[in-house]
Design a protein around this motif. Sequence first.
Motif, short mmCIF file in Angstrom:
data_model
loop_
_atom_site.label_atom_id
_atom_site.label_comp_id
_atom_site.label_asym_id
_atom_site.label_seq_id
_atom_site.Cartn_x
_atom_site.Cartn_y
_atom_site.Cartn_z
N LEU A 152 -39.67 -44.54 76.96
CA LEU A 152 -40.24 -43.26 77.36
C LEU A 152 -41.57 -43.43 78.08
O LEU A 152 -42.42 -42.53 78.07
N ASP A 153 -41.76 -44.56 78.70
CA ASP A 153 -42.81 -44.73 79.70
C ASP A 153 -42.41 -43.89 80.92
O ASP A 153 -41.22 -43.64 81.14
N VAL A 154 -43.39 -43.47 81.71
CA VAL A 154 -43.06 -42.63 82.87
C VAL A 154 -42.36 -43.42 83.98
O VAL A 154 -41.73 -42.84 84.86
N HIS A 155 -42.46 -44.75 83.92
CA HIS A 155 -41.83 -45.60 84.94
C HIS A 155 -40.54 -46.19 84.38
O HIS A 155 -40.48 -46.59 83.21
N GLN A 156 -39.53 -46.27 85.22
CA GLN A 156 -38.25 -46.79 84.75
C GLN A 156 -38.36 -48.24 84.29
O GLN A 156 -39.05 -49.05 84.91
N GLY A 157 -37.66 -48.56 83.22
CA GLY A 157 -37.66 -49.92 82.69
C GLY A 157 -36.69 -50.81 83.44
O GLY A 157 -35.67 -51.25 82.90
N ASN A 158 -37.03 -51.10 84.69
CA ASN A 158 -36.10 -51.82 85.56
C ASN A 158 -35.83 -53.25 85.10
O ASN A 158 -34.70 -53.74 85.18
N GLY A 159 -36.87 -53.94 84.62
CA GLY A 159 -36.67 -55.31 84.16
C GLY A 159 -35.75 -55.37 82.96
O GLY A 159 -34.83 -56.20 82.90
N SER A 160 -35.97 -54.48 81.99
CA SER A 160 -35.11 -54.44 80.80
C SER A 160 -33.68 -54.12 81.19
O SER A 160 -32.72 -54.73 80.67
N ALA A 161 -33.50 -53.15 82.08
CA ALA A 161 -32.16 -52.77 82.52
C ALA A 161 -31.44 -53.96 83.16
O ALA A 161 -30.25 -54.19 82.90
N ALA A 162 -32.16 -54.73 83.98
CA ALA A 162 -31.55 -55.87 84.65
C ALA A 162 -31.20 -56.98 83.66
O ALA A 162 -30.12 -57.58 83.74
N ILE A 163 -32.09 -57.25 82.73
CA ILE A 163 -31.86 -58.33 81.76
C ILE A 163 -30.62 -58.05 80.90
O ILE A 163 -29.82 -58.95 80.62
N PHE A 164 -30.44 -56.78 80.52
CA PHE A 164 -29.35 -56.45 79.59
C PHE A 164 -28.16 -55.77 80.27
O PHE A 164 -27.31 -55.19 79.60
N ARG A 165 -28.08 -55.87 81.58
CA ARG A 165 -27.05 -55.14 82.34
C ARG A 165 -25.64 -55.42 81.84
O ARG A 165 -24.82 -54.51 81.76
N HIS A 166 -25.34 -56.64 81.51
CA HIS A 166 -23.98 -57.00 81.11
C HIS A 166 -23.89 -57.33 79.62
O HIS A 166 -22.98 -58.04 79.20
N ASP A 167 -24.82 -56.80 78.84
CA ASP A 167 -24.87 -57.12 77.42
C ASP A 167 -24.55 -55.87 76.59
O ASP A 167 -25.38 -54.96 76.49
N PRO A 168 -23.40 -55.80 75.97
CA PRO A 168 -23.03 -54.61 75.20
C PRO A 168 -23.76 -54.49 73.87
O PRO A 168 -23.64 -53.46 73.20
N THR A 169 -24.55 -55.51 73.50
CA THR A 169 -25.25 -55.46 72.21
C THR A 169 -26.63 -54.82 72.31
O THR A 169 -27.27 -54.59 71.29
N VAL A 170 -27.10 -54.56 73.54
CA VAL A 170 -28.40 -53.91 73.74
C VAL A 170 -28.20 -52.72 74.67
O VAL A 170 -27.70 -52.87 75.79
N PHE A 171 -28.61 -51.54 74.21
CA PHE A 171 -28.48 -50.31 74.98
C PHE A 171 -29.85 -49.93 75.52
O PHE A 171 -30.81 -49.79 74.77
N THR A 172 -29.93 -49.77 76.84
CA THR A 172 -31.20 -49.40 77.46
C THR A 172 -31.16 -47.94 77.89
O THR A 172 -30.28 -47.53 78.65
N LEU A 173 -32.10 -47.17 77.36
CA LEU A 173 -32.25 -45.75 77.69
C LEU A 173 -33.62 -45.55 78.31
O LEU A 173 -34.63 -45.98 77.74
N SER A 174 -33.68 -44.91 79.47
CA SER A 174 -34.96 -44.71 80.16
C SER A 174 -35.08 -43.28 80.66
O SER A 174 -34.24 -42.81 81.43
N LEU A 175 -36.12 -42.58 80.20
CA LEU A 175 -36.54 -41.31 80.79
C LEU A 175 -37.75 -41.60 81.65
O LEU A 175 -38.75 -42.15 81.15
N HIS A 176 -37.71 -41.22 82.91
CA HIS A 176 -38.77 -41.63 83.82
C HIS A 176 -38.87 -40.67 85.00
O HIS A 176 -37.96 -39.88 85.27
N GLY A 177 -39.99 -40.77 85.70
CA GLY A 177 -40.18 -39.99 86.91
C GLY A 177 -39.27 -40.48 88.02
O GLY A 177 -39.27 -41.67 88.35
N ASP A 178 -38.52 -39.58 88.60
CA ASP A 178 -37.54 -39.94 89.63
C ASP A 178 -38.19 -40.58 90.85
O ASP A 178 -37.68 -41.55 91.41
N LYS A 179 -39.34 -40.04 91.25
CA LYS A 179 -39.97 -40.50 92.49
C LYS A 179 -41.13 -41.46 92.24
O LYS A 179 -41.94 -41.72 93.13
#
Length: 305
Positions: A152-179
């Motif tokens: 729930l940082d205002v910036h998207q967690g892009n690094g976390s999303a990329a690291i766990f992209r193909h990992d079903p054991t870690v769910f990444t949820l991000s609320l962030h400013g679109d722009k």
Amino acid sequence: MDVYYSDHFVLPLPQGHRFPMSKYRLLRESLSTVPGLSFHEAPAASDTQLLLAHDPLYVTKVISGTLDAREQREIGFPWSTEMVERSRRSVGATIAACQSAFESGVGVSLAGGTHHAYREKGSGFCVFNDAAVAARVLQRTLGVRRIAIIDLDVHQGNGSAAIFRHDPTVFTLSLHGDKNFPFRKEPSDLDVALPDACDDQTYLAALGQALSNLDQRFNADFLIFLAGADPHEGDRLGRLKLTQQGLASRDEFVFSYALTRRLPLMICMAGGYGTNIETTVSVHRQTVCLAFEHYQKYAQQSVVE
């Protein structure tokens, strides 16, 4: 409740640099009079721990000081031995807070939230990805199977999303400013992009829906919560319009979600760039105080059971 800090480890920055290095010390000092908090200096994350989530070549370049000028610009910090030590301690604080949460239900890191760091590079004031490393440590050493990262940082967690992209054991949820930064987003398991000037009511409705979605899609054993202060209306990089009360409600949504499901919860501070640093510190302090209330409820529930 165990609280881990790393603010004794400060990296030298050029005059006028926009990273609010002093907020970590100010936050710890402001919390020092709160009864029931047990403060611990963060241990340094080991090479072995860092390599659970990061590429060996990248870790070697950070430690040895062989990052090139472009890589240092992307991180946003000039390389120094102090940068390396601070980055290790920031990750170590999150690992230790996760281990404490595994034992007691709740743990807090007064650092961390370095969610822009990828496996093979740093970015956006993030050298190593503390949540990613800590998640892997939990899985490897404590047998935690399924971890949800609620970012729930205002910036998207892009690094976390990329690291766990193909990992079903870690769910990444991000609320962030679109722009807002990063301008090229990575696909999380669940992304909620918010418009500029988003207010309390809109944000909390989106968060409630996101947590419901998380509940339907993923059976977590552990929660990692990035409690950024930068959605606040006074943040110079945030572009959203949440009030301090709105952020209190945000935190309570997450704490209630964890308590209802009896899930261990680790909270780290993530971003905060208030026009007045005192405002940022106040938002972070509020999060920690509410976390302590949640810790007490968790303990009482355990006694009843």
